[in-house]
Design a protein around this motif. Structure first.
Motif, PDB file in Angstrom:
ATOM      1  N   GLU A   1       1.000  -1.249   0.084  1.00 31.30           N
ATOM      2  CA  GLU A   1       0.124   0.003  -0.004  1.00 31.30           C
ATOM      3  C   GLU A   1       0.883   1.270   0.106  1.00 31.30           C
ATOM      4  OE1 GLU A   1      -3.344  -1.901   2.756  1.00 31.30           O
ATOM      5  OE2 GLU A   1      -1.287  -1.399   3.431  1.00 31.30           O
ATOM      6  N   LEU A   2       0.398   2.339  -0.683  1.00 33.29           N
ATOM      7  CA  LEU A   2       1.236   3.723  -0.554  1.00 33.29           C
ATOM      8  C   LEU A   2       0.150   4.696  -0.098  1.00 33.29           C
ATOM      9  CD1 LEU A   2       3.717   4.855  -1.468  1.00 33.29           C
ATOM     10  CD2 LEU A   2       2.656   5.490  -3.790  1.00 33.29           C
ATOM     11  N   PRO A   3       0.244   5.242   1.038  1.00 33.33           N
ATOM     12  CA  PRO A   3       1.318   5.227   2.202  1.00 33.33           C
ATOM     13  C   PRO A   3       1.338   3.943   2.929  1.00 33.33           C
ATOM     14  CG  PRO A   3      -0.203   6.637   2.816  1.00 33.33           C
ATOM     15  CD  PRO A   3      -0.505   6.169   1.521  1.00 33.33           C
ATOM     16  N   SER A   4       2.365   3.600   3.775  1.00 30.00           N
ATOM     17  CA  SER A   4       2.012   2.321   4.502  1.00 30.00           C
ATOM     18  C   SER A   4       3.369   2.467   5.454  1.00 30.00           C
ATOM     19  CB  SER A   4       2.326   1.187   3.646  1.00 30.00           C
ATOM     20  OG  SER A   4       2.208  -0.012   4.320  1.00 30.00           O
ATOM     21  N   TYR A   5       3.420   1.410   6.269  1.00 30.19           N
ATOM     22  CA  TYR A   5       4.298   1.269   7.509  1.00 30.19           C
ATOM     23  C   TYR A   5       5.621   1.007   6.778  1.00 30.19           C
ATOM     24  CZ  TYR A   5       6.349  -1.095  11.449  1.00 30.19           C
ATOM     25  OH  TYR A   5       7.266  -1.412  12.551  1.00 30.19           O
ATOM     26  N   PRO A   6       6.539   2.125   7.240  1.00 31.62           N
ATOM     27  CA  PRO A   6       8.034   2.165   6.601  1.00 31.62           C
ATOM     28  C   PRO A   6       8.706   0.901   6.803  1.00 31.62           C
ATOM     29  CG  PRO A   6       7.742   3.889   8.337  1.00 31.62           C
ATOM     30  CD  PRO A   6       6.341   3.338   8.189  1.00 31.62           C
ATOM     31  N   HIS A   7       8.723   0.341   7.703  1.00 28.11           N
ATOM     32  CA  HIS A   7       9.500  -0.827   8.395  1.00 28.11           C
ATOM     33  C   HIS A   7       9.275  -2.058   7.486  1.00 28.11           C
ATOM     34  CE1 HIS A   7      11.612   1.721  11.044  1.00 28.11           C
ATOM     35  NE2 HIS A   7      10.855   1.643  11.854  1.00 28.11           N
ATOM     36  N   ALA A   8       7.819  -2.083   7.196  1.00 34.02           N
ATOM     37  CA  ALA A   8       7.485  -3.159   6.289  1.00 34.02           C
ATOM     38  C   ALA A   8       8.162  -2.900   4.790  1.00 34.02           C
ATOM     39  CB  ALA A   8       5.752  -3.136   5.910  1.00 34.02           C
ATOM     40  N   TYR A   9       8.202  -1.791   4.380  1.00 32.81           N
ATOM     41  CA  TYR A   9       8.982  -1.669   3.059  1.00 32.81           C
ATOM     42  C   TYR A   9      10.454  -2.175   3.284  1.00 32.81           C
ATOM     43  CZ  TYR A   9       5.358   1.950   1.425  1.00 32.81           C
ATOM     44  OH  TYR A   9       4.397   2.597   1.129  1.00 32.81           O
ATOM     45  N   GLU A  10      10.877  -1.734   4.216  1.00 37.49           N
ATOM     46  CA  GLU A  10      12.262  -2.107   4.701  1.00 37.49           C
ATOM     47  C   GLU A  10      12.474  -3.761   4.777  1.00 37.49           C
ATOM     48  OE1 GLU A  10      12.971   0.272   8.309  1.00 37.49           O
ATOM     49  OE2 GLU A  10      12.973   2.058   7.325  1.00 37.49           O
ATOM     50  N   SER A  11      11.942  -4.419   5.279  1.00 40.24           N
ATOM     51  CA  SER A  11      12.026  -5.830   5.451  1.00 40.24           C
ATOM     52  C   SER A  11      11.709  -6.552   4.069  1.00 40.24           C
ATOM     53  CB  SER A  11      10.758  -6.178   6.250  1.00 40.24           C
ATOM     54  OG  SER A  11      10.913  -6.175   7.837  1.00 40.24           O
ATOM     55  N   LEU A  12      10.497  -5.792   3.340  1.00 44.62           N
ATOM     56  CA  LEU A  12      10.466  -6.871   1.791  1.00 44.62           C
ATOM     57  C   LEU A  12      11.924  -6.249   0.848  1.00 44.62           C
ATOM     58  CD1 LEU A  12       6.829  -5.655   1.274  1.00 44.62           C
ATOM     59  CD2 LEU A  12       7.699  -7.897   1.861  1.00 44.62           C
ATOM     60  N   ARG A  13      12.107  -4.951   0.941  1.00 45.02           N
ATOM     61  CA  ARG A  13      13.320  -4.591   0.210  1.00 45.02           C
ATOM     62  C   ARG A  13      14.533  -5.379   0.588  1.00 45.02           C
ATOM     63  NH1 ARG A  13      12.038   1.634   0.011  1.00 45.02           N
ATOM     64  NH2 ARG A  13      11.440   1.827  -2.123  1.00 45.02           N
ATOM     65  N   ALA A  14      14.670  -5.496   1.901  1.00 45.47           N
ATOM     66  CA  ALA A  14      15.910  -6.542   2.589  1.00 45.47           C
ATOM     67  C   ALA A  14      15.788  -7.996   1.908  1.00 45.47           C
ATOM     68  CB  ALA A  14      15.857  -6.383   3.991  1.00 45.47           C
ATOM     69  N   ALA A  15      14.642  -8.345   1.872  1.00 51.22           N
ATOM     70  CA  ALA A  15      14.391  -9.751   1.218  1.00 51.22           C
ATOM     71  C   ALA A  15      14.519  -9.996  -0.243  1.00 51.22           C
ATOM     72  CB  ALA A  15      13.014 -10.430   1.592  1.00 51.22           C
ATOM     73  N   GLY A  16      14.878  -8.731  -1.135  1.00 56.93           N
ATOM     74  CA  GLY A  16      15.281  -8.607  -2.422  1.00 56.93           C
ATOM     75  C   GLY A  16      13.744  -8.232  -3.315  1.00 56.93           C
ATOM     76  N   ALA A  17      12.700  -7.712  -2.575  1.00 60.27           N
ATOM     77  CA  ALA A  17      11.619  -7.684  -3.251  1.00 60.27           C
ATOM     78  C   ALA A  17      11.525  -6.358  -4.017  1.00 60.27           C
ATOM     79  CB  ALA A  17      10.353  -7.617  -2.389  1.00 60.27           C
ATOM     80  N   ARG A  18      10.980  -6.235  -5.341  1.00 53.83           N
ATOM     81  CA  ARG A  18      10.532  -5.296  -5.968  1.00 53.83           C
ATOM     82  C   ARG A  18       9.177  -4.597  -5.871  1.00 53.83           C
ATOM     83  NH1 ARG A  18      11.785  -7.057 -12.015  1.00 53.83           N
ATOM     84  NH2 ARG A  18      11.281  -5.216 -12.458  1.00 53.83           N
ATOM     85  N   LEU A  19       8.975  -3.618  -5.090  1.00 55.35           N
ATOM     86  CA  LEU A  19       7.695  -2.933  -4.446  1.00 55.35           C
ATOM     87  C   LEU A  19       6.891  -2.590  -5.562  1.00 55.35           C
ATOM     88  CD1 LEU A  19       8.659  -1.198  -1.484  1.00 55.35           C
ATOM     89  CD2 LEU A  19       8.461  -3.805  -1.735  1.00 55.35           C
ATOM     90  N   VAL A  20       5.380  -2.849  -5.562  1.00 50.56           N
ATOM     91  CA  VAL A  20       4.513  -2.532  -6.469  1.00 50.56           C
ATOM     92  C   VAL A  20       3.405  -1.787  -5.577  1.00 50.56           C
ATOM     93  CG1 VAL A  20       2.713  -3.514  -8.177  1.00 50.56           C
ATOM     94  CG2 VAL A  20       4.794  -4.648  -7.958  1.00 50.56           C
ATOM     95  N   PRO A  21       3.604  -0.539  -5.760  1.00 53.10           N
ATOM     96  CA  PRO A  21       2.716   0.275  -4.797  1.00 53.10           C
ATOM     97  C   PRO A  21       1.117   0.341  -5.289  1.00 53.10           C
ATOM     98  CG  PRO A  21       3.922   1.697  -6.031  1.00 53.10           C
ATOM     99  CD  PRO A  21       4.275   0.245  -6.503  1.00 53.10           C
ATOM    100  N   VAL A  22       0.354   0.365  -4.404  1.00 56.99           N
ATOM    101  CA  VAL A  22      -1.278   0.440  -4.699  1.00 56.99           C
ATOM    102  C   VAL A  22      -1.685   1.828  -3.916  1.00 56.99           C
ATOM    103  CG1 VAL A  22      -3.513  -0.319  -4.893  1.00 56.99           C
ATOM    104  CG2 VAL A  22      -1.849  -1.669  -5.711  1.00 56.99           C
TER     105      VAL A  22
END
Length: 493
Positions: free
Chosen positions: A195-216
């Motif tokens: 989601e955009l906006p969202s909980y910033p530490h969730a973004y960080e965890s997903l990115r740390a796992a190598g994810a490419r974020l798709v915002p809605v």
């Protein structure tokens, strides 16, 4: 030598309209904006900044100006010159603002939490005998104690979602659950819907796992301003969600459908069922953050746990995350995952590389509280209702140009400032002893400069002092020239 760096293009995207951050020299404007990015965590510590020459060329300014900004960053303790690495970001213990230290302690509006539940100490004493019996064991269990897993399963059943013990794992809080799910379910390069906006530490965890974020996008009421009409309807972009699943085939989606952080919105029941359907078609696991789901003040609709909207064929597509951090106390680091037993087993197999289990005493305390959780929720409802009325009333009278949605649950309101000055205001507030998180912290690449998240729960006296500090900061920011309409690119969502 640090291996973490931010490229010139990446830094420019985060800087946004950095020239509007001060009425003084340009080098101080650049210094202020980079400093805020470090303070807010949008540039992590130990990150190598772009070379002065490269940044100057990309910004279209002189190298002398960039050198002066970097010199100010070093002098204030935000960067350090590391041989072979150039300027590397640091975070001072207490960062000076405008050359001064604020007197006394900071008032903290950056955390949406509540004081500890008054019955927590008594619950701790009640389980000490049981804890003594646990000392004969190893205290290590990747799944968590059977007693707490049963208590969590019973709580879900009471909320309308039958749950078995083998569907539950106990974690070290909700953030640990997000990180463990991301590390287990994602491969580098996989897409993850957020989601955009969202909980910033969730973004960080997903990115740390190598994810490419798709915002809605998720839109709060009043996002287009109190006096405007014809803007987007509040809530989730349903068409965008469907397209995100269909076009990107994400491995994971992270959503907060109840009292969404930071907007306060709740997802309609029909859309919950649609999301599960779209996810199941693509083989996506939908990770649902329910940490605020039971913080209801006066929501007109009653919602079941998200997985209850699945049918038997799609139930395995949903993983729920919960914790007591928002209801009992943030210092009680206990959370859980409710998912298909096969997913739970994968999480357990993957867990030992990071930790050896959740502390036993804390699990006993949470199990004790969950057996009679209604008193906790009744107290929180009363406190949140009182806090909401105080916050909304004070904001309306003190900042009439702002627009604050009347949330019906959760811990914060997503305030529209009416101008793209959130980063300016957050920096100015620090010089008055107030910590508040700028809106872009909840976005990606500098969006949400018009917004500020204001918690509705504060320690006695802190809210009044915080509002006075915010008012002083706002007077300074509002008196500066604002960006022209054509310069609002940082706020496009």
């Amino acid at each position: 030598m640090t291996d973490v760096r931010i490229g010139t293009r990446g830094l420019i995207a985060l800087l946004g309209d950095w020239r509007g951050s001060t009425s003084g020299p340009s080098y101080l404007a650049l210094f202020d904006r980079i400093r805020l990015l470090v303070l807010d965590g949008r540039i992590a510590t130990d990150t190598r900044l772009p070379a002065e020459r490269d940044l100057a060329q990309a910004l279209g300014v002189s190298r002398t100006m960039v050198s002066a900004a970097y010199r100010e960053l070093r002098g204030a303790g935000y960067t350090e010159s590391v041989r072979g690495s150039g300027s590397v970001t640091r975070l001072p213990g207490r960062a000076p603002i405008a050359g001064q230290e604020p007197s006394g302690e900071y008032i903290d509006f950056s955390k949406a939490t509540s004081a500890a539940f008054p019955g927590l100490h008594a619950a701790t004493l009640r389980v000490m005998g049981e804890f003594a019996g646990e000392l004969e064991g190893t205290g290590i269990d990747p799944f968590g104690s059977l007693a707490l897993r049963q208590a969590v399963a019973d709580r879900y059943a009471a909320r309308g979602l039958p749950t078995s013990v083998d569907q539950v794992m106990i974690t070290i809080g909700a953030q640990h659950a997000i990180f463990l799910l991301a590390r287990t379910l994602l491969a580098r390069g996989d897409r993850a819907v957020v989601e955009l906006p969202s909980y910033p530490h969730a973004y960080e965890s997903l990115r740390a796992a190598g994810a490419r974020l798709v915002p809605v996008t998720v839109t709060a009421p009043g996002s287009e301003g109190r006096h405007e009409s014809g803007g987007p309807a509040p809530g989730w972009d349903a068409a965008g969600l469907q397209q995100a699943f269909a076009r990107t085939s994400p491995a994971l989606a992270y959503l907060m459908p109840d009292f969404h952080n930071p907007t306060g919105e709740s997802m309609p029941a029909g859309l919950r069922a649609e999301v599960i359907h779209h996810a199941a078609r693509q083989g996506t696991i939908v990770v649902i953050d329910e940490t605020t789901a039971e913080l209801d003040i006066d929501r007109p609709e009653r919602y079941l746990p998200f997985a209850a909207y699945a049918d038997p064929a799609t139930a395995s597509s949903v993983a729920l995350i919960g914790s007591v951090g928002k209801t009992v106390w943030a210092g009680l680091r206990v959370g859980w995952v409710r998912a298909d037993p096969a997913v739970i087993r994968k999480l357990a197999a993957n867990r030992f590389s990071g930790d050896l289990g959740t502390p036993v005493l804390e699990q006993l305390i949470v199990a004790e509280l969950l057996r009679d959780f209604d008193p906790v929720l009744r107290l929180r409802t009363e406190q949140l209702r009182s806090g909401r009325e105080q916050v909304l009333g004070t904001l309306a009278s003190t900042f009439p140009e702002w627009s604050a949605p009347r949330i019906d649950g959760g811990l914060a309101t997503w305030v529209n400032l009416g101008a793209p000055v959130s980063s300016q205001l957050a920096l100015a507030a620090r010089s008055h002893g107030l910590l508040v998180t700028a809106g872009p912290r909840f976005g990606i690449d500098g969006a949400f400069e018009r917004f500020l998240r204001i918690p509705i729960q504060h320690a006695p006296g802190d809210f009044e002092r915080g509002i006075r500090a915010l008012e002083s900061a706002w007077r300074g920011v509002a008196g500066r020239p604002l960006m022209a309409q054509g310069d609002l690119f940082a706020d496009v969502v």
